[in-house]
Design a protein around this motif. Structure first.
Motif, PDB file in Angstrom:
ATOM      1  N   VAL A   3       2.766  -2.263  -6.924  1.00 21.47           N
ATOM      2  CA  VAL A   3       2.238  -1.608  -5.744  1.00 21.47           C
ATOM      3  C   VAL A   3       3.602  -0.830  -4.867  1.00 21.47           C
ATOM      4  O   VAL A   3       4.284  -1.679  -4.438  1.00 21.47           O
ATOM      5  N   VAL A   4       3.634   0.185  -4.750  1.00 23.90           N
ATOM      6  CA  VAL A   4       4.640   1.014  -3.917  1.00 23.90           C
ATOM      7  C   VAL A   4       4.080   1.170  -2.507  1.00 23.90           C
ATOM      8  O   VAL A   4       2.921   1.787  -2.471  1.00 23.90           O
ATOM      9  N   ALA A   5       4.171   0.351  -1.412  1.00 25.40           N
ATOM     10  CA  ALA A   5       3.505   0.646  -0.214  1.00 25.40           C
ATOM     11  C   ALA A   5       3.493   1.861   0.238  1.00 25.40           C
ATOM     12  O   ALA A   5       4.541   2.662   0.582  1.00 25.40           O
ATOM     13  N   THR A   6       2.283   2.536   1.174  1.00 15.89           N
ATOM     14  CA  THR A   6       2.445   3.658   1.837  1.00 15.89           C
ATOM     15  C   THR A   6       2.246   2.961   3.159  1.00 15.89           C
ATOM     16  O   THR A   6       2.743   3.930   4.100  1.00 15.89           O
ATOM     17  N   VAL A  48       1.870   1.765 -11.896  1.00 18.31           N
ATOM     18  CA  VAL A  48       2.472   1.886 -10.606  1.00 18.31           C
ATOM     19  C   VAL A  48       1.734   2.758  -9.684  1.00 18.31           C
ATOM     20  O   VAL A  48       1.110   3.684  -9.989  1.00 18.31           O
ATOM     21  N   VAL A  49       1.132   2.136  -8.518  1.00 17.85           N
ATOM     22  CA  VAL A  49       0.276   2.587  -7.681  1.00 17.85           C
ATOM     23  C   VAL A  49       0.722   2.610  -6.307  1.00 17.85           C
ATOM     24  O   VAL A  49       1.585   1.863  -5.772  1.00 17.85           O
ATOM     25  N   ARG A  50       0.369   3.605  -5.536  1.00 19.30           N
ATOM     26  CA  ARG A  50       0.881   3.795  -4.210  1.00 19.30           C
ATOM     27  C   ARG A  50      -0.354   3.270  -3.248  1.00 19.30           C
ATOM     28  O   ARG A  50      -1.211   4.250  -3.254  1.00 19.30           O
ATOM     29  N   ARG A  51      -0.261   2.209  -2.503  1.00 15.23           N
ATOM     30  CA  ARG A  51      -1.230   1.816  -1.933  1.00 15.23           C
ATOM     31  C   ARG A  51      -0.821   0.867  -0.494  1.00 15.23           C
ATOM     32  O   ARG A  51       0.309   0.668  -0.540  1.00 15.23           O
TER      33      ARG A  51
END
Length: 270
Positions: free
Chosen positions: A105-108, A138-141
């Motif tokens: 999770v790559v934080a937004t 990999v998700v941006r959340r």
């Protein structure tokens, strides 16, 4: 830096004004103003395993030993003028049932109570391709911050419903608040360890020493008292090891990527 802290200060990085975009990693770093900045990036972790993965040239690493109180104490004595950005880096508990252990999770943004902090990290296509290799998603959340470990499935479901966050950890909200107050760029990269469908055994939490290491004696004693706990503990251990392998691959996030301008990283109330 105190108990549970690991410091890896850069021997040779670049320099530039605070509040500008910065490039992370080793070697020569040039900001938008083309000035050289020798200051390291602060990497905030909760466990010594995470700190060891993050440590290296260009990084100043602190480990909270999974204690929000200790993390705040460590940050209190850290001069923000000595660093050029902050990244929360480590494992997290899954909230979104679609995510599995090892997913990234790559934080937004980071949410905690009524506060929220934006998080910025630009990723090139080549970096995303490397990080998604080996079946790593990999998700941006968004990330949720918590003062205590969120252990039960029902608690995870409730927090996911309330915040919509993909994962939860105990360091990102504290690191984000520190960065916002100091006017520093902030980002968070977290790997799912215990997914949403798995309850984290109480024994796993109790076995963490004050220095962030695992107390194997405590684990063995707990199993002797309650042999039924072994199955859940083994499953949790497998998930954790998978997460650490994924986290090692994520160290590229700390090298050659770019943080968003700190002007966007301001706490808000909702």
């Amino acid at each position: 830096m105190g108990v549970g802290a690991v410091s890896e200060l850069a021997g040779h990085q670049q320099q530039g004004g605070r509040g500008r975009n910065v490039t992370l990693g080793t070697g020569d770093y040039v900001t938008a103003g083309n000035a050289i900045d020798p200051r390291p990036i602060l990497i905030v972790t909760g466990l010594v395993q995470e700190a060891r993965i993050a440590a290296g040239p260009g990084m100043a690493v602190i480990c909270s030993s999974s204690s929000p109180t200790q993390l705040r104490a460590l940050l209190t004595v850290l001069d923000p003028e000595t660093i050029r950005g902050v990244i929360s880096f480590g494992v997290a508990g899954g909230l979104d049932p679609m995510l599995r252990s090892g997913d990234v999770v790559v934080a937004t943004e980071v949410l905690a109570g009524d506060a929220r902090w934006a998080a910025g990290l630009s990723l090139g296509d080549d970096l995303i391709e490397r990080l998604t290799s080996g079946r790593r998603r990999v998700v941006r959340r968004s990330l949720a911050g918590a003062e205590e470990v969120v252990t039960g499935r029902s608690c995870k479901a409730a927090l996911h419903s309330e915040t919509g966050a993909a994962a939860v950890d105990m360091e990102s909200h504290i690191a984000a608040a520190y960065a916002a107050e100091a006017g520093l760029p902030f980002a968070a990269v977290r790997v799912i360890s215990d997914p949403a469908h798995r309850a984290l055994p109480a024994l796993a939490r109790a076995a963490i020493k004050p220095n962030g290491q695992i107390d194997l004696v405590a684990v063995l004693r707990g199993i002797v008292r309650n042999p039924a706990a072994l199955h859940g503990l083994v499953s949790t251990g497998l998930d954790f090891n998978r997460a650490l392998r994924s986290l090692r691959g994520c160290r590229d996030f700390l090298i050659g990527t770019e943080l968003a301008d700190s002007a966007d990283l301001v706490a808000e109330t909702v």
